[in-house]
Design a protein around this motif. Structure first.
Motif, PDB file in Angstrom:
ATOM      1  N   GLU A   1      -7.481  -0.603  -2.782  1.00 45.29           N
ATOM      2  CA  GLU A   1      -7.119   0.416  -1.806  1.00 45.29           C
ATOM      3  C   GLU A   1      -8.058   0.256  -0.534  1.00 45.29           C
ATOM      4  O   GLU A   1      -8.877  -0.666  -0.407  1.00 45.29           O
TER       5      GLU A   1
ATOM      6  N   LEU B   1       0.754  -1.411   0.073  1.00 45.71           N
ATOM      7  CA  LEU B   1      -0.041  -0.472   0.221  1.00 45.71           C
ATOM      8  C   LEU B   1       1.070   1.387   0.079  1.00 45.71           C
ATOM      9  O   LEU B   1       1.957   1.737   1.626  1.00 45.71           O
ATOM     10  N   ARG B   2       0.410   2.433  -0.671  1.00 43.92           N
ATOM     11  CA  ARG B   2       1.317   3.723  -1.456  1.00 43.92           C
ATOM     12  C   ARG B   2      -0.178   4.409  -0.576  1.00 43.92           C
ATOM     13  O   ARG B   2      -0.504   4.058  -1.508  1.00 43.92           O
ATOM     14  N   ALA B   3       0.157   6.277  -0.187  1.00 46.16           N
ATOM     15  CA  ALA B   3      -0.255   6.676  -0.368  1.00 46.16           C
ATOM     16  C   ALA B   3      -0.787   7.459  -1.505  1.00 46.16           C
ATOM     17  O   ALA B   3       0.893   7.760  -2.147  1.00 46.16           O
ATOM     18  N   VAL B   4      -2.371   7.712  -1.784  1.00 46.78           N
ATOM     19  CA  VAL B   4      -1.767   8.686  -2.809  1.00 46.78           C
ATOM     20  C   VAL B   4      -2.939   9.900  -2.920  1.00 46.78           C
ATOM     21  O   VAL B   4      -2.517  10.171  -4.424  1.00 46.78           O
TER      22      VAL B   4
ATOM     23  N   ARG C   1       2.597  11.972  -0.639  1.00 50.12           N
ATOM     24  CA  ARG C   1       2.528  10.938  -1.587  1.00 50.12           C
ATOM     25  C   ARG C   1       3.475   9.727  -1.651  1.00 50.12           C
ATOM     26  O   ARG C   1       4.745  10.465  -2.397  1.00 50.12           O
TER      27      ARG C   1
ATOM     28  N   TYR D   1      -4.869   4.764   0.406  1.00 48.38           N
ATOM     29  CA  TYR D   1      -3.617   4.090   0.074  1.00 48.38           C
ATOM     30  C   TYR D   1      -4.132   3.256  -1.312  1.00 48.38           C
ATOM     31  O   TYR D   1      -5.374   2.283  -0.896  1.00 48.38           O
TER      32      TYR D   1
ATOM     33  N   VAL E   1      -6.635   9.215   4.661  1.00 54.09           N
ATOM     34  CA  VAL E   1      -5.480   9.385   3.484  1.00 54.09           C
ATOM     35  C   VAL E   1      -5.737   8.303   2.915  1.00 54.09           C
ATOM     36  O   VAL E   1      -6.357   6.561   3.523  1.00 54.09           O
TER      37      VAL E   1
ATOM     38  N   TYR F   1      -5.030  12.573  -0.545  1.00 51.34           N
ATOM     39  CA  TYR F   1      -5.770  13.123   1.117  1.00 51.34           C
ATOM     40  C   TYR F   1      -7.242  13.496   0.877  1.00 51.34           C
ATOM     41  O   TYR F   1      -7.279  14.080   0.365  1.00 51.34           O
TER      42      TYR F   1
ATOM     43  N   ASP G   1       4.252   7.003   0.461  1.00 54.72           N
ATOM     44  CA  ASP G   1       4.636   6.745   1.500  1.00 54.72           C
ATOM     45  C   ASP G   1       4.150   5.397   1.307  1.00 54.72           C
ATOM     46  O   ASP G   1       2.966   5.474   1.693  1.00 54.72           O
ATOM     47  N   PRO G   2       4.498   4.414   2.287  1.00 58.16           N
ATOM     48  CA  PRO G   2       4.164   2.596   2.215  1.00 58.16           C
ATOM     49  C   PRO G   2       3.184   3.460   3.795  1.00 58.16           C
ATOM     50  O   PRO G   2       3.081   4.185   4.784  1.00 58.16           O
ATOM     51  N   ILE G   3       1.942   2.348   4.166  1.00 54.37           N
ATOM     52  CA  ILE G   3       1.691   2.719   4.954  1.00 54.37           C
ATOM     53  C   ILE G   3       2.496   1.913   6.176  1.00 54.37           C
ATOM     54  O   ILE G   3       3.642   1.066   6.101  1.00 54.37           O
TER      55      ILE G   3
END
Length: 251
Positions: free
Chosen positions: A205, A179-182, A216, A191, A189, A184, A218-220
């Motif tokens: 997601e 999971l990566r933040a995409v 943007r 992911y 947030v 807000y 960043d891993p969870i």
């Protein structure tokens, strides 16, 4: 564990679909074309048998090859003329095909056993993790992962969402790490699992409530423990609404 039962059913369903469902269902052809295609498939099945017997092909490779060939075989069979079905060549080919499937069917339980061993090993490692033990110490009935929520929802025929809300989840040892933040979407947030993450890409997601602000990409945070909240409709990219699974950071 329910997750493993679901995984086993999934494996069986995939295997059944591979073996029994023709990829070209609905494709029409003349009996002459079907016969040529059938004989070509027959030769390919014979090659599989020959290569396994000569040890130039493994039984695992043979299993995959037989499954692939079986897609077109069903189509060609359906369009054969009665004269072809009654021919000695057809009888010979059916014998060859049966030999190939005998090889395939002996290998399948070996594959299933390997997958089971891999699952139980991974599950045992997961249950030894500090995150798992920490979540169980909080008194929750079970600990799973973000990647398992869909399976759990489908299995929970009686309690549905209420059942899921009793589960404490860590970031999934199998899928959560992708999971990566995409985005807000205050106060969430979002992911997403990328399309190149194998089977984990199915669980695309999740929205996290109450976590620290991130950049943007960043891993969870795999050290956090989350509680499943449920499905919510959030405003997605371009203002379009999206339905997404929501978890909140356990304080």
């Amino acid at each position: 564990m329910p997750a493993f039962a679901s995984a086993s059913r999934l494996l069986c369903a995939i295997t059944f679909a591979t073996v029994m469902t023709p990829a070209l269902a609905g494709w029409d052809e003349t009996p002459e074309v079907a016969w040529k295609g059938y004989l070509s498939d027959c030769q390919s099945f014979q090659d599989v048998v020959n290569k396994v017997q000569s040890a130039t092909m493994t039984t695992r490779q043979a299993m995959n090859r037989v499954d692939s060939l079986n897609h077109t075989l069903y189509v060609h069979r359906d369009h054969l003329a009665q004269a072809s079905l009654a021919s000695p060549e057809y009888a010979r080919c059916e014998n060859v095909i049966a030999q190939a499937f005998e090889i395939r069917n002996k290998e399948e339980p070996v594959l299933v056993a390997e997958l089971q061993e891999q699952y139980f090993k991974a599950q045992a490692e997961h249950e030894k993790s500090p995150e798992y033990k920490r979540a169980r110490a909080l008194g929750f009935s079970d600990v799973g992962g973000i990647g398992k929520l869909k399976e759990l929802a489908e299995e929970s025929e009686t309690d549905g969402e209420a059942y899921l809300k009793t589960l404490m989840i860590t970031v999934d040892w199998q899928c959560g790490r992708h999971l990566r933040a995409v985005q807000y979407v205050k106060p969430y947030v979002v992911y997403v699992v990328g399309p190149n993450s194998g089977s984990c890409a199915v669980y695309k997601e999740v929205a996290v409530l109450g976590g620290a602000m991130v950049e943007r990409g960043d891993p969870i945070d795999e050290d956090l423990i989350f509680q499943y909240v449920g499905w919510k409709k959030l405003k997605g990219a371009g203002g379009f609404p999206i339905n997404i699974r929501v978890v909140k950071v356990r304080k």
